[in-house]
Design an enzyme around this catalytic site. Structure first.
Site, short mmCIF file in Angstrom:
data_model
loop_
_atom_site.label_atom_id
_atom_site.label_comp_id
_atom_site.label_asym_id
_atom_site.label_seq_id
_atom_site.Cartn_x
_atom_site.Cartn_y
_atom_site.Cartn_z
CG ASP A 1 4.86 6.73 -5.36
OD1 ASP A 1 5.04 5.79 -4.57
OD2 ASP A 1 5.77 7.40 -5.86
CD GLN B 1 8.07 -1.47 -7.11
OE1 GLN B 1 7.95 -2.67 -7.29
NE2 GLN B 1 8.43 -0.99 -5.93
CE LYS C 1 1.63 0.32 -5.48
NZ LYS C 1 1.97 1.65 -6.02
N GLY D 1 7.06 2.35 -1.15
CA GLY D 1 6.68 3.08 0.05
C GLY D 1 5.18 3.20 0.02
CG HIS D 2 2.89 0.29 -0.50
ND1 HIS D 2 2.54 -1.00 -0.81
CD2 HIS D 2 3.54 0.75 -1.60
CE1 HIS D 2 2.97 -1.30 -2.02
NE2 HIS D 2 3.60 -0.26 -2.52
#
Ligand code: GDP
Ligand code: IMO
Ligand code: MG
Length: 423
Positions: free
Chosen positions: A13, A224, A16, A40-41
């Site tokens: 988080d 990650q 990225k 979750g991007h």
């Protein structure tokens, strides 16, 4: 042509997705190399906020081709929802998104196994996102997995059934209360597989090889963070893939000597979601202020993220393991208004001062040693040029660059694409 890598240096988080989106204009191909829908991007632009899970963060740009590499694990059910979420944007998905035949599939029973494994661990649970990541990578390395390419074969459902039967026996073995209706889950799964099969499946290592030969530029997108790496992270509180630079080689079939720049993304402080050691974690008002201002809630699970000061010992370790050539500091804006900032520069470990990350960083073994900085008051979110930075921010950045011996090339001052300052 060379391949550049972009990856997180902390516990995920870091931002990225935002930076991949910003950099996509410079690349022909964006390729995800590991992880799955545990990621979750978040991307923000033109008033839109969008969270991507399996699909690379270059998908919103006109020109780039997006590749889901062999190192990724795909849940067709989540993937279908992701596609549904993109439907309102005018994106030619069939042309712009291609998938490696060698990527493994997350089955409904992988998710159930994740839940059963976590339930059986009680207080020692990993804090998994419960997306079936661990069990799917276990089947991959155990040589039992089902791959995207199998969907093109006639007999894949036989293989599916044999594996699912085994999983059900394993779920029973855990002897924990996991309620499920497999028939319902399978209906949803097979529907989603039909949608997945409308996409282009390719031999992505060959595709990327030819792309390099013809001079195309490639950015590999990690998921990650380095401290969640299966080998180099805070094991066992990690994910089940290699999140570090080497993972891009195995997760895409890119040769190590073809990698040029390694972009390392970090927050100006530290967060972690899920269980596991976190030496600089704050349990006081300061930590909750960071969480509040930084909106530190998981993009996938909505869980509150634990917050703490920047840990330079851990960050240095991550830059070494990855061979980072350029750093990008995110969420500097969140620290505006904190009177004093702290950075951990060493640990007291078993009575000694050390400046490397030791095998065991549980709280009973580690005491962080901090260097203090005067904070800045100015709001950074409207700034567009480093010349506008307050002195205290420049001092903070200069210190980090000196300690890490790597330039900080981007300072991000807000979630939007435009809130990105190049140095
Ligand atoms: P990722 O998993 O590394 O892509 O990061 P996430 O999207 O899970 O979490 C990063 C969060 O911070 C998202 O909500 C982003 O919109 C947000 N974000 C990214 N960069 C910045 C920044 O510089 N400032 C602020 N305030 N928010 C940011
Ligand atoms: P992005 O790509 C933050 C964490 C989970 C848990 C551990 C194992 O958005 O940065 P898993 O679901 O892999 O079994 O969970 O890893 N985790 C993440 N934390 N960001 C992520 O991805 C994460 N993916 C997994 O919270 O502690
Ligand atoms: Mg995330």
């Amino acid at each position: 042509m060379a391949v550049d890598l972009l990856l997180g240096l902390q516990w995920g988080d870091e931002g990225k997705g935002k930076i991949v989106d910003v950099l996509t204009a410079n690349y022909d191909i964006i390729a995800r190399f590991q992880g799955g829908p545990n990621a979750g991007h978040t991307l923000e632009f033109d008033g839109i906020k969008h969270v991507l899970r399996t699909i690379p963060s270059g998908i919103f740009h006109e020109t780039a081709t997006n590749v889901i590499g062999n190192g990724v694990v795909i849940d067709p059910v989540v993937f279908k929802k992701e596609l549904d979420g993109l439907a309102k944007f005018d994106i030619d998905i069939q042309q712009k998104l291609i998938i490696s035949r060698k990527a493994h599939l997350i089955l409904p029973t992988h998710r159930l196994l994740d839940a059963a494994s976590e339930a059986s661990k009680g207080k020692a649970k990993i804090g998994s996102t419960l997306k079936g990541i661990g069990p799917t990578y276990m089947d991959k390395t155990g040589r039992n997995g089902i791959r995207v390419g199998d969907l093109e074969l006639d007999n894949w459902k036989g293989k599916y059934r044999a594996l699912t039967n085994k999983h059900e026996a394993m779920i029973n073995f855990y002897n924990v209360d996991v309620q499920y209706d497999l028939q319902e889950l399978e209906e949803e799964f097979f529907e989603a597989v039909k949608v997945l099969k409308t996409l282009q499946f390719i031999d992505s290592e060959e595709y990327l090889h030819q792309a390099q030969k013809s001079g195309k530029t490639i950015l590999a997108e990690g998921a990650q963070g380095s401290l969640l790496d299966i080998d180099f992270g805070t094991y066992p509180f990690v994910t089940s893939s290699n999140t570090t630079a080497a993972g891009a080689c195995t997760g895409l079939g890119v040769a190590p000597n073809k990698v040029k720049d390694v972009f390392g993304i970090f927050k100006a402080y530290t967060t972690r979601v899920g269980s596991g050691p976190f030496p600089t974690e704050l349990f006081d008002e300061v930590g909750s202020e960071m969480a509040r201002i930084g909106h530190e809630f998981g993009a996938v699970t909505g869980r509150p993220r634990r917050c703490g000061w920047l840990d330079l010992v851990a960050l240095k370790y991550a830059t070494q393991v990855n061979g980072v050539t350029q750093l990008m500091m995110m969420k500097g804006d969140v620290l505006s208004g904190f009177k004093t900032l702290k950075v951990c520069t060493a640990y007291t470990y078993k009575g000694e001062t050390i400046s490397h990350l030791p095998y065991n960083i549980e709280p009973e073994n580690i005491e962080p040693i901090f260097t203090e900085f005067k904070g800045w008051k100015e709001d950074l979110t409207q700034m567009t040029d480093p010349s506008q930075f307050p002195k205290e921010l420049n001092d903070y950045i200069d210190f980090l660059e000196k300690e890490l011996e790597i330039p900080i090339k981007i300072v991000s001052v807000g979630p939007d694409r435009t809130q990105t300052i190049h140095r």
